[in-house]
Design a protein around this motif. Sequence first.
Motif, PDB file in Angstrom:
ATOM      1  N   GLY A  18      38.048 -36.163  87.112  1.00  0.00           N
ATOM      2  CA  GLY A  18      38.906 -36.594  88.211  1.00  0.00           C
ATOM      3  C   GLY A  18      39.831 -37.757  87.865  1.00  0.00           C
ATOM      4  O   GLY A  18      40.426 -37.808  86.792  1.00  0.00           O
ATOM      5  N   ALA A  22      41.649 -39.041  84.259  1.00  0.00           N
ATOM      6  CA  ALA A  22      43.115 -39.048  84.108  1.00  0.00           C
ATOM      7  C   ALA A  22      43.593 -40.436  83.656  1.00  0.00           C
ATOM      8  O   ALA A  22      44.474 -40.549  82.801  1.00  0.00           O
ATOM      9  CB  ALA A  22      43.772 -38.656  85.433  1.00  0.00           C
ATOM     10  N   THR A 191      42.848 -35.876  97.151  1.00  0.00           N
ATOM     11  CA  THR A 191      43.438 -35.662  95.813  1.00  0.00           C
ATOM     12  C   THR A 191      42.786 -34.455  95.146  1.00  0.00           C
ATOM     13  O   THR A 191      41.569 -34.249  95.299  1.00  0.00           O
ATOM     14  CB  THR A 191      43.207 -36.942  94.969  1.00  0.00           C
ATOM     15  OG1 THR A 191      43.789 -38.050  95.668  1.00  0.00           O
ATOM     16  CG2 THR A 191      43.828 -36.838  93.587  1.00  0.00           C
ATOM     17  N   GLU A 192      43.576 -33.699  94.386  1.00  0.00           N
ATOM     18  CA  GLU A 192      43.085 -32.455  93.770  1.00  0.00           C
ATOM     19  C   GLU A 192      42.127 -32.740  92.608  1.00  0.00           C
ATOM     20  O   GLU A 192      42.537 -32.779  91.451  1.00  0.00           O
ATOM     21  CB  GLU A 192      44.265 -31.614  93.269  1.00  0.00           C
ATOM     22  CG  GLU A 192      45.281 -31.243  94.333  1.00  0.00           C
ATOM     23  CD  GLU A 192      44.885 -30.001  95.131  1.00  0.00           C
ATOM     24  OE1 GLU A 192      43.783 -29.464  94.907  1.00  0.00           O
ATOM     25  OE2 GLU A 192      45.693 -29.586  95.985  1.00  0.00           O
ATOM     26  N   THR A 193      40.855 -32.996  92.937  1.00  0.00           N
ATOM     27  CA  THR A 193      39.830 -33.199  91.907  1.00  0.00           C
ATOM     28  C   THR A 193      38.597 -32.380  92.311  1.00  0.00           C
ATOM     29  O   THR A 193      38.586 -31.768  93.387  1.00  0.00           O
ATOM     30  CB  THR A 193      39.409 -34.686  91.819  1.00  0.00           C
ATOM     31  OG1 THR A 193      38.776 -35.034  93.060  1.00  0.00           O
ATOM     32  CG2 THR A 193      40.568 -35.625  91.567  1.00  0.00           C
ATOM     33  N   ARG A 219      46.392 -29.305 102.490  1.00  0.00           N
ATOM     34  CA  ARG A 219      47.641 -29.393 101.715  1.00  0.00           C
ATOM     35  C   ARG A 219      48.847 -29.399 102.638  1.00  0.00           C
ATOM     36  O   ARG A 219      49.832 -30.105 102.391  1.00  0.00           O
ATOM     37  CB  ARG A 219      47.718 -28.224 100.716  1.00  0.00           C
ATOM     38  CG  ARG A 219      46.690 -28.388  99.596  1.00  0.00           C
ATOM     39  CD  ARG A 219      46.622 -27.205  98.657  1.00  0.00           C
ATOM     40  NE  ARG A 219      45.576 -27.428  97.659  1.00  0.00           N
ATOM     41  CZ  ARG A 219      44.685 -26.526  97.285  1.00  0.00           C
ATOM     42  NH1 ARG A 219      44.696 -25.301  97.802  1.00  0.00           N
ATOM     43  NH2 ARG A 219      43.757 -26.828  96.391  1.00  0.00           N
ATOM     44  N   ARG A 226      52.121 -30.926  99.281  1.00  0.00           N
ATOM     45  CA  ARG A 226      51.032 -30.748  98.318  1.00  0.00           C
ATOM     46  C   ARG A 226      50.219 -32.034  98.293  1.00  0.00           C
ATOM     47  O   ARG A 226      50.689 -33.082  98.768  1.00  0.00           O
ATOM     48  CB  ARG A 226      51.554 -30.440  96.910  1.00  0.00           C
ATOM     49  CG  ARG A 226      52.268 -31.609  96.241  1.00  0.00           C
ATOM     50  CD  ARG A 226      52.566 -31.333  94.773  1.00  0.00           C
ATOM     51  NE  ARG A 226      53.255 -32.447  94.132  1.00  0.00           N
ATOM     52  CZ  ARG A 226      52.645 -33.472  93.532  1.00  0.00           C
ATOM     53  NH1 ARG A 226      51.327 -33.529  93.468  1.00  0.00           N
ATOM     54  NH2 ARG A 226      53.339 -34.448  92.980  1.00  0.00           N
ATOM     55  N   PRO A 228      48.157 -35.036  96.077  1.00  0.00           N
ATOM     56  CA  PRO A 228      48.337 -35.621  94.747  1.00  0.00           C
ATOM     57  C   PRO A 228      47.329 -35.061  93.747  1.00  0.00           C
ATOM     58  O   PRO A 228      46.224 -34.672  94.126  1.00  0.00           O
ATOM     59  CB  PRO A 228      48.085 -37.120  94.977  1.00  0.00           C
ATOM     60  CG  PRO A 228      47.303 -37.207  96.243  1.00  0.00           C
ATOM     61  CD  PRO A 228      47.684 -36.016  97.069  1.00  0.00           C
ATOM     62  N   THR A 229      47.736 -35.018  92.479  1.00  0.00           N
ATOM     63  CA  THR A 229      46.794 -34.684  91.410  1.00  0.00           C
ATOM     64  C   THR A 229      46.190 -35.999  90.905  1.00  0.00           C
ATOM     65  O   THR A 229      46.703 -37.091  91.217  1.00  0.00           O
ATOM     66  CB  THR A 229      47.518 -34.016  90.230  1.00  0.00           C
ATOM     67  OG1 THR A 229      48.485 -34.954  89.724  1.00  0.00           O
ATOM     68  CG2 THR A 229      48.224 -32.732  90.651  1.00  0.00           C
ATOM     69  N   ALA A 230      45.140 -35.873  90.088  1.00  0.00           N
ATOM     70  CA  ALA A 230      44.568 -37.080  89.475  1.00  0.00           C
ATOM     71  C   ALA A 230      45.632 -37.787  88.646  1.00  0.00           C
ATOM     72  O   ALA A 230      45.683 -39.021  88.589  1.00  0.00           O
ATOM     73  CB  ALA A 230      43.370 -36.693  88.612  1.00  0.00           C
ATOM     74  N   GLY A 231      46.529 -37.010  88.033  1.00  0.00           N
ATOM     75  CA  GLY A 231      47.613 -37.598  87.233  1.00  0.00           C
ATOM     76  C   GLY A 231      48.576 -38.419  88.087  1.00  0.00           C
ATOM     77  O   GLY A 231      49.078 -39.454  87.638  1.00  0.00           O
ATOM     78  N   ASP A 232      48.831 -37.973  89.316  1.00  0.00           N
ATOM     79  CA  ASP A 232      49.704 -38.755  90.211  1.00  0.00           C
ATOM     80  C   ASP A 232      49.097 -40.129  90.478  1.00  0.00           C
ATOM     81  O   ASP A 232      49.794 -41.140  90.543  1.00  0.00           O
ATOM     82  CB  ASP A 232      49.889 -38.037  91.560  1.00  0.00           C
ATOM     83  CG  ASP A 232      50.754 -36.789  91.437  1.00  0.00           C
ATOM     84  OD1 ASP A 232      51.753 -36.814  90.713  1.00  0.00           O
ATOM     85  OD2 ASP A 232      50.412 -35.776  92.098  1.00  0.00           O
TER      86      ASP A 232
END
Length: 264
Positions: A18, A22, A191-193, A219, A226, A228-232
Amino acid sequence: MEQIFSSDRAIVTGGSRGIGWAVAKELVDRGAQVLLVARNSERLRQRAEELNRRRPGHVQWFSCDMANQPMSAEAAVQHALKTIGQPTLLLNAAGGASIASVLDAPWSLWVGDFQVKFFGYLAMARAVVPCMLQQRKGVIVNIVGIAGKDPNPNLAIASAVNGALNGVMKVLADEVSQHGVRVVNVNPSATETDLLGSMAQSTAQKSGQPVEAVLKAMRMRSPLGRLPTAGDIAGVVLFLMSRQADFVTGTGIDVDAGIHRGMF
Ligand SMILES: NC(=O)c1ccc[n+]([C@@H]2O[C@H](COP(=O)([O-])OP(=O)(O)OC[C@H]3O[C@@H](n4cnc5c(N)ncnc54)[C@H](OP(=O)(O)O)[C@@H]3O)[C@@H](O)[C@H]2O)c1
């Protein structure tokens, strides 16, 4: 890639999956020595191997359960001192969020979630601060969560844990900022984890809806269409840990596409 963290040593709790994972990848790519902390040793070993292939000798790992405070935190910092050296950065991201209401959640869940996240983050901060004060240098970033500002009836415990973390980290910042140590909270929305998957599953079980419908609704609630991703989230954390954010301390940064309605 610019090696802006080449003189840094970072402890990343929750560093095997997660948001923590990242952040760990980004730190290693920018030159930091990193200690990954989580429970599952096999996953930690694999993650450390993967990063050490990219950056030989840059990553160590330590397995512990953050529910066991303050021993786990003190042991993790001792391991950091032996392997990567005095920490200059801490990311607190080991934890979760149970789908629970105030009255339905069993008492053991209330206590357990506070142990892992509230006392886990606090114990890690207390354990690294002496090293940072000695160096007159350090940044502590806590992945807290928007439920701390917008209490959520389905996330009763997380709302309380996150609210408590907002309070205590503000006071910690008051104590350490003048000595060169910054403390910043980051408040992601959902968050998308892996954690999102398990929260969606619990919600689906309780409501009788399919998991996909629960995820779709979450979402669609996001103003950006959308989650957030873990990268965001990691991108914001890296900024906060960098010299560019030298004047940011004692505050929380929302990374939520504007879901939080208040201006503060
Ligand atoms: N994802 C979201 O929607 C969201 C939103 C707002 C805030 N947050 C917060 O962000 C933080 C990270 O969440 P995430 O989404 O990255 O979760 P995740 O994908 O489930 O990853 C959690 C990480 O923490 C470790 N961990 C969990 N419990 C632990 C324990 N008792 N002791 C030590 N390590 C533990 C896990 O490894 P092991 O399982 O091997 O221990 C894993 O590395 C959490 O505090 C969460 O509340 C998440």
